[in-house]
Design a protein around this motif. Structure first.
Motif, PDB file in Angstrom:
ATOM      1  N   ASN A   1      -7.612  -6.361   0.684  1.00  0.00           N
ATOM      2  CA  ASN A   1      -6.543  -5.723  -0.078  1.00  0.00           C
ATOM      3  C   ASN A   1      -7.094  -4.797  -1.152  1.00  0.00           C
ATOM      4  OD1 ASN A   1      -4.452  -6.963   1.353  1.00  0.00           O
ATOM      5  ND2 ASN A   1      -4.409  -8.734  -0.006  1.00  0.00           N
ATOM      6  N   VAL A   2      -8.179  -5.210  -1.816  1.00  0.00           N
ATOM      7  CA  VAL A   2      -8.719  -4.373  -2.880  1.00  0.00           C
ATOM      8  C   VAL A   2      -9.290  -3.084  -2.317  1.00  0.00           C
ATOM      9  CG1 VAL A   2     -11.006  -5.478  -2.888  1.00  0.00           C
ATOM     10  CG2 VAL A   2     -10.161  -4.343  -4.951  1.00  0.00           C
ATOM     11  N   THR A   3      -9.889  -3.123  -1.136  1.00  0.00           N
ATOM     12  CA  THR A   3     -10.404  -1.903  -0.508  1.00  0.00           C
ATOM     13  C   THR A   3      -9.262  -0.931  -0.231  1.00  0.00           C
ATOM     14  OG1 THR A   3     -12.141  -3.231   0.548  1.00  0.00           O
ATOM     15  CG2 THR A   3     -11.796  -1.009   1.385  1.00  0.00           C
TER      16      THR A   3
ATOM     17  N   ALA B   1      -5.725   3.811  -1.722  1.00  0.00           N
ATOM     18  CA  ALA B   1      -4.361   4.293  -1.940  1.00  0.00           C
ATOM     19  C   ALA B   1      -4.138   4.832  -3.345  1.00  0.00           C
ATOM     20  CB  ALA B   1      -3.362   3.167  -1.656  1.00  0.00           C
ATOM     21  N   LEU B   2      -4.778   4.208  -4.359  1.00  0.00           N
ATOM     22  CA  LEU B   2      -4.489   4.588  -5.748  1.00  0.00           C
ATOM     23  C   LEU B   2      -5.651   4.439  -6.705  1.00  0.00           C
ATOM     24  CD1 LEU B   2      -2.462   5.235  -8.108  1.00  0.00           C
ATOM     25  CD2 LEU B   2      -2.078   2.750  -8.247  1.00  0.00           C
ATOM     26  N   LEU B   3      -6.333   3.304  -6.692  1.00  0.00           N
ATOM     27  CA  LEU B   3      -7.195   2.932  -7.809  1.00  0.00           C
ATOM     28  C   LEU B   3      -8.316   3.923  -8.064  1.00  0.00           C
ATOM     29  CD1 LEU B   3      -7.462  -0.949  -7.436  1.00  0.00           C
ATOM     30  CD2 LEU B   3      -5.549   0.478  -8.177  1.00  0.00           C
ATOM     31  N   ASP B   4      -8.873   4.496  -7.009  1.00  0.00           N
ATOM     32  CA  ASP B   4      -9.968   5.447  -7.190  1.00  0.00           C
ATOM     33  C   ASP B   4      -9.492   6.773  -7.792  1.00  0.00           C
ATOM     34  OD1 ASP B   4     -11.809   3.652  -6.256  1.00  0.00           O
ATOM     35  OD2 ASP B   4     -11.933   4.501  -4.233  1.00  0.00           O
ATOM     36  N   ALA B   5      -8.169   6.976  -7.840  1.00  0.00           N
ATOM     37  CA  ALA B   5      -7.629   8.251  -8.318  1.00  0.00           C
ATOM     38  C   ALA B   5      -7.167   8.204  -9.762  1.00  0.00           C
ATOM     39  CB  ALA B   5      -6.461   8.686  -7.423  1.00  0.00           C
TER      40      ALA B   5
ATOM     41  N   ASN C   1       0.816  -1.206   0.000  1.00  0.00           N
ATOM     42  CA  ASN C   1       0.000   0.000   0.000  1.00  0.00           C
ATOM     43  C   ASN C   1       0.852   1.259   0.000  1.00  0.00           C
ATOM     44  OD1 ASN C   1      -2.561  -1.284  -0.004  1.00  0.00           O
ATOM     45  ND2 ASN C   1      -2.356  -1.728   2.176  1.00  0.00           N
ATOM     46  N   GLY C   2       2.023   1.193   0.613  1.00  0.00           N
ATOM     47  CA  GLY C   2       2.932   2.333   0.562  1.00  0.00           C
ATOM     48  C   GLY C   2       3.401   2.615  -0.850  1.00  0.00           C
ATOM     49  N   LEU C   3       3.675   1.558  -1.610  1.00  0.00           N
ATOM     50  CA  LEU C   3       4.060   1.728  -3.011  1.00  0.00           C
ATOM     51  C   LEU C   3       2.917   2.355  -3.811  1.00  0.00           C
ATOM     52  CD1 LEU C   3       5.877  -0.903  -5.209  1.00  0.00           C
ATOM     53  CD2 LEU C   3       3.961   0.374  -6.091  1.00  0.00           C
TER      54      LEU C   3
END
Length: 260
Positions: free
Chosen positions: A86-88, A93-97, A48-50
């Motif tokens: 993990n998907v949440t 972290a990224l996917l929604d952006a 998630n940090g990546l």
């Protein structure tokens, strides 16, 4: 088996930023070569940090997000939207952006999905989805992922393949249901080592002093049943991305001569 390459960074923040830049380059190169790319994501603090570092990277716009397939190495078998999935966490972290094609985001089934509490059926369905995505050039039942990322646990587990448990011994199936995992939740879905080894590149991420012993064991010739991280390698490249703390117990013979 590809011998591992090691890159050691000063701290976990720099490791995440450098890994994100490396991933952007790899995706862009794959898309330039074949028109699309595929990546397997990992959860945990390093995965998630990546993703968070990638979200903050100006170069993220070099990626054609609509031509990227995302898969997962493992998942906690919990209800859709559970904050521990993990998907949440990846969405936050990224996917929604970024402008992904929803049809190319291949989340593992949730425990409140159409397969109910049957984690083994859910795993079989994900295996079938992988097989449907594989082409003749892949020579097997999973796509040849461009990059497959794995966090390394303090016990040397990767994905949800834990030392000595049945999942790490699997040699035929590509995805399995995991029962009785030693860390919560006990029920999970995981890629197996045969699926992991189909990837062109496997990247193992480890940061923090609590990962130092695991990295040293996995990189010092341990067997994959006792140290699953030792059995995770790519077809063309196996890359260990570490911070200085996680690399602190490595034999000097393994320590890379040039690290950032």
């Amino acid at each position: 088996m590809t011998p591992p390459q090691l890159v050691v960074h000063r701290d976990k923040e720099l490791m995440a930023q450098a890994a994100a830049a490396r991933l952007i380059t790899r995706i862009v190169d794959a898309q330039a070569a074949r028109g699309h790319a595929s990546v397997v994501l990992t959860g945990g603090r390093n995965g998630n940090g990546l993703l968070a570092a990638l979200a903050a990277a100006p170069a993220r716009d070099a990626v054609d997000w609509s031509r990227l397939d995302l898969w997962w190495g493992d998942e906690r078998f919990l209800p859709e939207g559970d904050p521990e999935r993990n998907v949440t966490q990846a969405r936050e972290a990224l996917l929604d952006a970024v402008p992904l094609d929803p049809a190319r985001v291949h989340a593992m089934p949730a425990s409140d999905g159409p397969y109910g509490k049957d984690v083994d059926e859910a795993a079989a369905v994900y295996a079938a989805e992988l097989a449907a995505a594989a082409g003749p050039e892949d020579h097997g039942p999973v796509p040849s992922f461009d990059v497959l990322m794995l966090g390394v646990g303090p016990d040397t587990h990767v994905a949800s393949l834990f030392p000595e448990l049945p999942a790490v011994r699997e040699t035929e199936r590509t995805v399995v249901g995991v029962h009785g995992a030693p860390k919560p939740p006990p029920v999970r879905i995981s890629l197996t080592l045969p699926a992991i080894r189909a990837a062109r590149e496997v990247w193992l991420l480890a940061a923090g002093e609590d990962k130092a012993e695991a990295a040293a064991i996995a990189l010092s010739g341990a067997g994959e049943i006792q140290a699953p991280a030792a059995g995770a390698y790519g077809r063309s490249r196996t890359l260990w991305l570490l911070d200085a703390a996680a690399a602190s117990q490595l034999p000097r013979a393994l320590y890379p001569p040039a690290s950032a």
